[in-house]
Design an enzyme around this catalytic site. Structure first.
Site, PDB file in Angstrom:
ATOM      1  N   ASP A  43       0.830  -1.206   0.000  1.00  0.00           N
ATOM      2  CA  ASP A  43       0.000   0.000   0.000  1.00  0.00           C
ATOM      3  C   ASP A  43       0.864   1.256   0.000  1.00  0.00           C
ATOM      4  O   ASP A  43       0.462   2.299   0.515  1.00  0.00           O
ATOM      5  CB  ASP A  43      -0.924  -0.009   1.220  1.00  0.00           C
ATOM      6  CG  ASP A  43      -2.056   0.999   1.083  1.00  0.00           C
ATOM      7  OD1 ASP A  43      -2.625   1.407   2.128  1.00  0.00           O
ATOM      8  OD2 ASP A  43      -2.368   1.411  -0.060  1.00  0.00           O
ATOM      9  N   LYS A  98       2.615   3.344  -5.731  1.00  0.00           N
ATOM     10  CA  LYS A  98       2.047   2.301  -6.597  1.00  0.00           C
ATOM     11  C   LYS A  98       3.050   1.766  -7.613  1.00  0.00           C
ATOM     12  O   LYS A  98       3.028   0.590  -7.948  1.00  0.00           O
ATOM     13  CB  LYS A  98       0.779   2.812  -7.291  1.00  0.00           C
ATOM     14  CG  LYS A  98      -0.233   3.423  -6.322  1.00  0.00           C
ATOM     15  CD  LYS A  98      -0.477   2.550  -5.082  1.00  0.00           C
ATOM     16  CE  LYS A  98      -1.031   3.350  -3.929  1.00  0.00           C
ATOM     17  NZ  LYS A  98      -1.014   2.575  -2.645  1.00  0.00           N
ATOM     18  N   ASP A 129      -3.375  -2.952  -2.426  1.00  0.00           N
ATOM     19  CA  ASP A 129      -4.453  -1.965  -2.432  1.00  0.00           C
ATOM     20  C   ASP A 129      -4.382  -1.139  -3.721  1.00  0.00           C
ATOM     21  O   ASP A 129      -3.360  -1.116  -4.402  1.00  0.00           O
ATOM     22  CB  ASP A 129      -4.311  -1.031  -1.217  1.00  0.00           C
ATOM     23  CG  ASP A 129      -5.536  -0.122  -1.039  1.00  0.00           C
ATOM     24  OD1 ASP A 129      -5.387   0.953  -0.449  1.00  0.00           O
ATOM     25  OD2 ASP A 129      -6.640  -0.500  -1.508  1.00  0.00           O
ATOM     26  N   ASN A 130      -5.470  -0.478  -4.088  1.00  0.00           N
ATOM     27  CA  ASN A 130      -5.504   0.543  -5.152  1.00  0.00           C
ATOM     28  C   ASN A 130      -5.230   0.038  -6.553  1.00  0.00           C
ATOM     29  O   ASN A 130      -4.580   0.726  -7.352  1.00  0.00           O
ATOM     30  CB  ASN A 130      -4.516   1.677  -4.823  1.00  0.00           C
ATOM     31  CG  ASN A 130      -4.712   2.214  -3.440  1.00  0.00           C
ATOM     32  OD1 ASN A 130      -3.830   2.105  -2.600  1.00  0.00           O
ATOM     33  ND2 ASN A 130      -5.878   2.767  -3.171  1.00  0.00           N
ATOM     34  N   GLU A 170     -11.366   4.353  -0.453  1.00  0.00           N
ATOM     35  CA  GLU A 170     -11.710   4.636   0.941  1.00  0.00           C
ATOM     36  C   GLU A 170     -12.537   5.918   1.060  1.00  0.00           C
ATOM     37  O   GLU A 170     -12.221   6.929   0.463  1.00  0.00           O
ATOM     38  CB  GLU A 170     -10.441   4.751   1.813  1.00  0.00           C
ATOM     39  CG  GLU A 170      -9.352   5.633   1.283  1.00  0.00           C
ATOM     40  CD  GLU A 170      -8.326   4.870   0.439  1.00  0.00           C
ATOM     41  OE1 GLU A 170      -8.695   3.884  -0.211  1.00  0.00           O
ATOM     42  OE2 GLU A 170      -7.166   5.277   0.420  1.00  0.00           O
TER      43      GLU A 170
HETATM   44  O1  LIG Z   1      -0.628   7.111  -2.995  1.00  0.00           O
HETATM   45  C1  LIG Z   1      -1.180   6.332  -2.217  1.00  0.00           C
HETATM   46  N1  LIG Z   1      -0.507   5.607  -1.349  1.00  0.00           N
HETATM   47  C2  LIG Z   1       0.939   5.777  -1.240  1.00  0.00           C
HETATM   48  C3  LIG Z   1       1.323   5.471   0.187  1.00  0.00           C
HETATM   49  C4  LIG Z   1       2.349   6.096   0.732  1.00  0.00           C
HETATM   50  C5  LIG Z   1       2.726   5.793   2.138  1.00  0.00           C
HETATM   51  O2  LIG Z   1       3.789   4.838   2.124  1.00  0.00           O
HETATM   52  C6  LIG Z   1       5.035   5.490   2.372  1.00  0.00           C
HETATM   53  N2  LIG Z   1       5.950   4.994   1.341  1.00  0.00           N
HETATM   54  C7  LIG Z   1       5.870   5.200   0.015  1.00  0.00           C
HETATM   55  N3  LIG Z   1       6.854   4.540  -0.624  1.00  0.00           N
HETATM   56  C8  LIG Z   1       7.576   3.896   0.327  1.00  0.00           C
HETATM   57  C9  LIG Z   1       8.716   3.051   0.321  1.00  0.00           C
HETATM   58  N4  LIG Z   1       9.389   2.677  -0.815  1.00  0.00           N
HETATM   59  C10 LIG Z   1       9.187   3.256  -2.119  1.00  0.00           C
HETATM   60  C11 LIG Z   1       9.830   4.629  -2.187  1.00  0.00           C
HETATM   61  O3  LIG Z   1      11.208   4.538  -1.976  1.00  0.00           O
HETATM   62  N5  LIG Z   1       9.165   2.547   1.475  1.00  0.00           N
HETATM   63  C12 LIG Z   1       8.549   2.872   2.635  1.00  0.00           C
HETATM   64  N6  LIG Z   1       7.465   3.683   2.734  1.00  0.00           N
HETATM   65  C13 LIG Z   1       6.996   4.179   1.577  1.00  0.00           C
HETATM   66  C14 LIG Z   1       4.734   6.974   2.318  1.00  0.00           C
HETATM   67  O4  LIG Z   1       5.609   7.688   3.174  1.00  0.00           O
HETATM   68  C15 LIG Z   1       3.307   7.010   2.818  1.00  0.00           C
HETATM   69  O5  LIG Z   1       3.220   6.858   4.217  1.00  0.00           O
HETATM   70  C16 LIG Z   1      -2.658   6.225  -2.200  1.00  0.00           C
HETATM   71  C17 LIG Z   1      -3.382   7.237  -2.833  1.00  0.00           C
HETATM   72  C18 LIG Z   1      -4.773   7.217  -2.837  1.00  0.00           C
HETATM   73  C19 LIG Z   1      -5.490   8.292  -3.497  1.00  0.00           C
HETATM   74  C20 LIG Z   1      -6.694   8.048  -4.139  1.00  0.00           C
HETATM   75  C21 LIG Z   1      -7.400   9.089  -4.761  1.00  0.00           C
HETATM   76  C22 LIG Z   1      -6.904  10.369  -4.736  1.00  0.00           C
HETATM   77  F1  LIG Z   1      -7.591  11.380  -5.317  1.00  0.00           F
HETATM   78  C23 LIG Z   1      -5.699  10.625  -4.105  1.00  0.00           C
HETATM   79  C24 LIG Z   1      -5.002   9.599  -3.491  1.00  0.00           C
HETATM   80  C25 LIG Z   1      -5.468   6.174  -2.193  1.00  0.00           C
HETATM   81  C26 LIG Z   1      -4.738   5.158  -1.549  1.00  0.00           C
HETATM   82  O6  LIG Z   1      -5.365   4.113  -0.914  1.00  0.00           O
HETATM   83  C27 LIG Z   1      -3.337   5.173  -1.560  1.00  0.00           C
HETATM   84  O7  LIG Z   1      -2.671   4.137  -0.946  1.00  0.00           O
HETATM   85 MG   LIG Z   2      -4.022   2.544  -0.438  1.00  0.00          MG
END
Ligand SMILES: O=C(NC/C=C/[C@H]1O[C@@H](n2cnc3c(NCCO)ncnc32)[C@H](O)[C@@H]1O)c1cc(-c2ccc(F)cc2)cc(O)c1O
Ligand SMILES: [Mg+2]
Length: 214
Positions: A141, A144, A169-170, A199
């Site tokens: 999650d 993406k 997810d997503n 969500e």
């Molecule tokens: O973008 C979404 N999720 C991303 C999650 C990020 C979290 O995970 C952390 N994260 C990211 N890459 C890494 C990584 N490794 C990779 C990078 O090095 N290693 C460790 N942690 C990581 C971030 O710091 C955040 O805490 C999303 C958007 C919508 C959405 C829907 C509709 C809309 F209009 C807008 C948004 C709905 C959802 O359910 C979604 O999950």
């Molecule tokens: Mg998500």
């Protein structure tokens, strides 16, 4: 400097949730994010799918990419058997610290280890640094476009065993097209799609389960 949305979510949990009661923490976050400020938690509708897959997996070692504020970590850990544990990876230090506090309020700090760092850097360290041999369940999650490379990395590092279950997810929104293409065409994964909604919204979304066949 005014507080972040994530800090406001923590404030709401700290004020409204029953300490030591994971369900009340989940309800508090879902209420806050559906009534006050939207946030990217897996939420209550897709959360039921997550619950069912976790119960099916009944994992001893569960892994999560993208802790955010800890909602799905609590959702997963509340279902784990006594000696089972969840490792959740989060690279944003502010989110990691907020998640740690929310997880503490839920009373699940013993079952959940938050690992601060990038998934691609942490995955290769899981065996030596976290005594992980195989993972039974993985919840994807985070960003993406990282679903696919991190799944390949898990395979290459030898953490998947026959029956390991991945849940992403997503799949529809924001979408993870390269992951879907890869996993559905991979001979060792048996995939199932679970249509749902984004969500707290009426927008279409879905989750994808992939069982590793060894
Ligand atoms: O973008 C979404 N999720 C991303 C999650 C990020 C979290 O995970 C952390 N994260 C990211 N890459 C890494 C990584 N490794 C990779 C990078 O090095 N290693 C460790 N942690 C990581 C971030 O710091 C955040 O805490 C999303 C958007 C919508 C959405 C829907 C509709 C809309 F209009 C807008 C948004 C709905 C959802 O359910 C979604 O999950
Ligand atoms: Mg998500």
């Amino acid at each position: 400097m005014d507080q972040s949305k994530e800090q406001r979510i923590l404030n709401s949990v700290s004020y409204n949730a029953v300490k030591g009661d994971p369900e009340s923490v989940l309800d508090c976050i879902d209420n806050y994010c559906s009534q006050k400020e939207w946030a990217m938690n897996v939420g209550d509708e897709k959360g039921v799918i997550l619950d069912k897959v976790v119960e099916e997996a009944d994992p001893t070692i569960a892994l999560e990419f993208g802790t955010y504020v800890g909602y799905s970590a609590i959702r997963i850990a509340r279902l784990l058997k006594p000696n089972a544990r969840l490792l959740t990876i989060e690279f944003n230090p502010e989110f990691a610290s907020i998640a740690r506090e929310i997880i503490e309020i839920a009373g699940l700090s013993e079952k959940i280890t938050i690992i601060e760092g990038h998934s691609q850097d942490i995955i290769p360290q899981l065996r030596e640094k976290y005594q992980v041999d195989k993972v039974d369940f993985v919840f994807l999650d985070h960003w993406k476009e990282r679903y696919c490379p991190d799944t390949i990395l898990l395979e290459e590092c030898g953490y998947l065993k026959k029956g390991s279950i991945l849940l992403a997810d997503n799949i529809v929104y924001p979408g993870a097209p390269d992951f879907v293409k890869y996993i559905r065409s991979h001979k060792s994964f048996d995939c199932t799609n679970y249509p749902s909604h984004l969500e707290y919204m009426k927008v279409e979304d879905a989750m994808e389960k992939a069982v590793y066949m060894g």
